[in-house]
Design a protein around this motif. Structure first.
Motif, short mmCIF file in Angstrom:
data_model
loop_
_atom_site.label_atom_id
_atom_site.label_comp_id
_atom_site.label_asym_id
_atom_site.label_seq_id
_atom_site.Cartn_x
_atom_site.Cartn_y
_atom_site.Cartn_z
N PHE A 157 0.13 -0.27 1.48
CA PHE A 157 -0.24 0.32 2.24
C PHE A 157 -0.56 0.37 3.59
CE2 PHE A 157 -0.50 3.16 -0.45
CZ PHE A 157 -1.64 3.83 -0.40
N THR A 171 3.47 9.09 6.56
CA THR A 171 3.40 7.63 6.68
C THR A 171 3.90 7.21 5.44
OG1 THR A 171 2.27 7.17 7.97
CG2 THR A 171 2.39 5.73 6.51
N LEU A 172 3.51 7.41 4.27
CA LEU A 172 3.73 7.04 2.62
C LEU A 172 4.96 7.69 1.86
CD1 LEU A 172 0.83 8.47 0.46
CD2 LEU A 172 1.45 6.18 1.83
N ASP A 175 8.20 5.46 4.26
CA ASP A 175 7.75 4.08 3.69
C ASP A 175 7.88 4.67 1.65
OD1 ASP A 175 6.67 2.88 5.41
OD2 ASP A 175 4.51 2.28 5.12
#
Length: 394
Positions: A157, A171-172, A175
């Motif tokens: 990432f 964001t994490l 995903d």
């Protein structure tokens, strides 16, 4: 004629004097104490057979031992590859037993002593290995020495420069790497991160919006799949340490020269990161921030107000500037309690080595270049604002 008894005595004497005795006529026997026993050649034959038997037994034992060792160390039969883990801290001898259990070698006991005889084992590297039954012992040893481990599944990432803790968590989570709430909880938790150094400079300040804000370095990362939030955070904190190690040796002296501590420097770097796009302007803007701090002027940086909003605005309204917060640099003089984003290395360098100028103001050009106009006085600043607005209308 003499009597018969006389003749017998005479014959007997003659036999003793000139003839051979009975025992002398029997070469394979000797008389000892009136008993017969084997003569010399017979004794030699017995000795020969004893020695031959002992030598034969020794040869059989040696041959059997050789065959046992040869068989125990020769490759096993062919089969499918299996994964065997050499755990960190375990001895090569313990690993030999795992190899036997998985059918890679025939005899762990012999393999252990073979390693000792060859002085192998100390260079074996921990990890997961893919090994095939039928491999030669030297091929197994070479693979362990080279550390040819099976790469564990990873996740990759990227955290862009200038991201906030909130944006990193989003964001994490998007995903599927972490649970957002769990990540934010750790980022806010007052705990030590013993494997990192820079994080030790985080102040114990209840006014911090997110305790780890600014300390999670923006970079592309590759970590083992299913890494927990604490492992991800720890890795990002370590990356900040690594980047700081690449700075000039005297960088820590600059903190005193700029009259800030580490947290203050990182805060300035985060302001620069959110305000500046053109790299050449970063040291100039950093210099303006320090100029205003020294003069006791409010920083009046829009990015600090944007940090307080749930969504970024293209343009702040006057009402936005009135929000009550220690991060609102329009209302509060000095630096915010901590960083407002994760700064890049260029912004950190700018905060450490700001450009000395007489500027106190800057405004963004509205021509799409992302450059700024700089001014020493408020009058010049207002002229620059007018100039920028005029450019936007053209």
């Amino acid at each position: 004629m003499p009597p018969l008894s006389a003749r017998i005595r005479v014959d007997s004497r003659r036999t003793g004097e000139h003839g051979l005795s009975r025992s002398e006529h029997l070469p394979d026997r000797e008389r000892t104490n009136g008993e017969d026993r084997p003569a010399g050649p017979g004794k030699a034959r017995i000795t020969f057979w004893v020695i031959t038997t002992i030598l034969g037994l020794m040869i059989l034992i040696a041959g059997g031992t050789y065959l046992y060792i040869w068989n125990g160390l020769r490759p096993t039969g062919a089969g499918d590859a299996v994964q065997v883990e050499l755990k960190k801290g375990s001895s090569p001898f313990q690993f030999a037993e795992a190899l036997e259990e998985n059918g890679i070698i025939r005899n762990a006991f012999l393999f252990k002593y073979y390693l000792r005889y060859k002085d192998e084992g100390p260079r074996f590297q921990a990890g997961m290995y893919e090994l095939k039954p039928g491999m030669d012992k030297q091929a197994i040893i070479a693979k362990l020495n080279a550390g040819e481990t099976v790469k564990a599944p990873t996740v990759r990432f990227t955290i862009p420069e200038g991201f906030t803790v909130q944006q990193i968590a989003d964001t994490l989570a998007k995903d599927g790497i972490v649970d957002k709430s769990a990540f934010l909880a750790l980022a806010d938790k007052d705990q030590a991160w013993p494997d990192t150094d820079a994080s030790k400079n985080i102040p114990k300040n209840a006014k911090l919006r997110h305790r780890l804000e600014g300390y999670l370095f923006p970079e592309t990362y590759e970590l083992p799949k299913d890494s927990k939030p604490d492992a991800i955070i720890d890795r990002m904190l370590q990356e900040l340490d690594r980047k700081l190690d690449g700075l000039p040796e005297n960088w820590e002296d600059q903190l005193a020269a700029n009259d800030v501590d580490f947290n203050g420097m990182l805060t300035v770097a985060s302001l620069v990161e959110r305000e500046v796009v053109v790299d050449e302007e970063r040291p100039i803007v950093a210099g303006i921030i320090f100029n205003r701090l020294k003069k006791g002027m409010p920083l009046q940086i829009d990015a600090t107000v944007q940090y307080l909003l749930d969504k970024q605005k293209e343009r702040l309204m006057q009402s936005d500037l009135q929000v009550e917060s220690p991060y609102n640099t329009y209302k509060v003089k000095g630096l915010p309690p901590g960083p407002i984003a994760s700064p890049s290395l260029k912004s950190i360098e700018a905060a450490l080595f700001p450009k000395k100028t007489d500027y106190y103001y800057y405004v963004t050009k509205k021509d799409g270049s992302h450059e700024h106009l700089f001014a020493e006085t408020l009058k010049q600043h207002n002229e620059n604002i007018a100039k920028s607005n005029q450019t936007a209308k053209q």
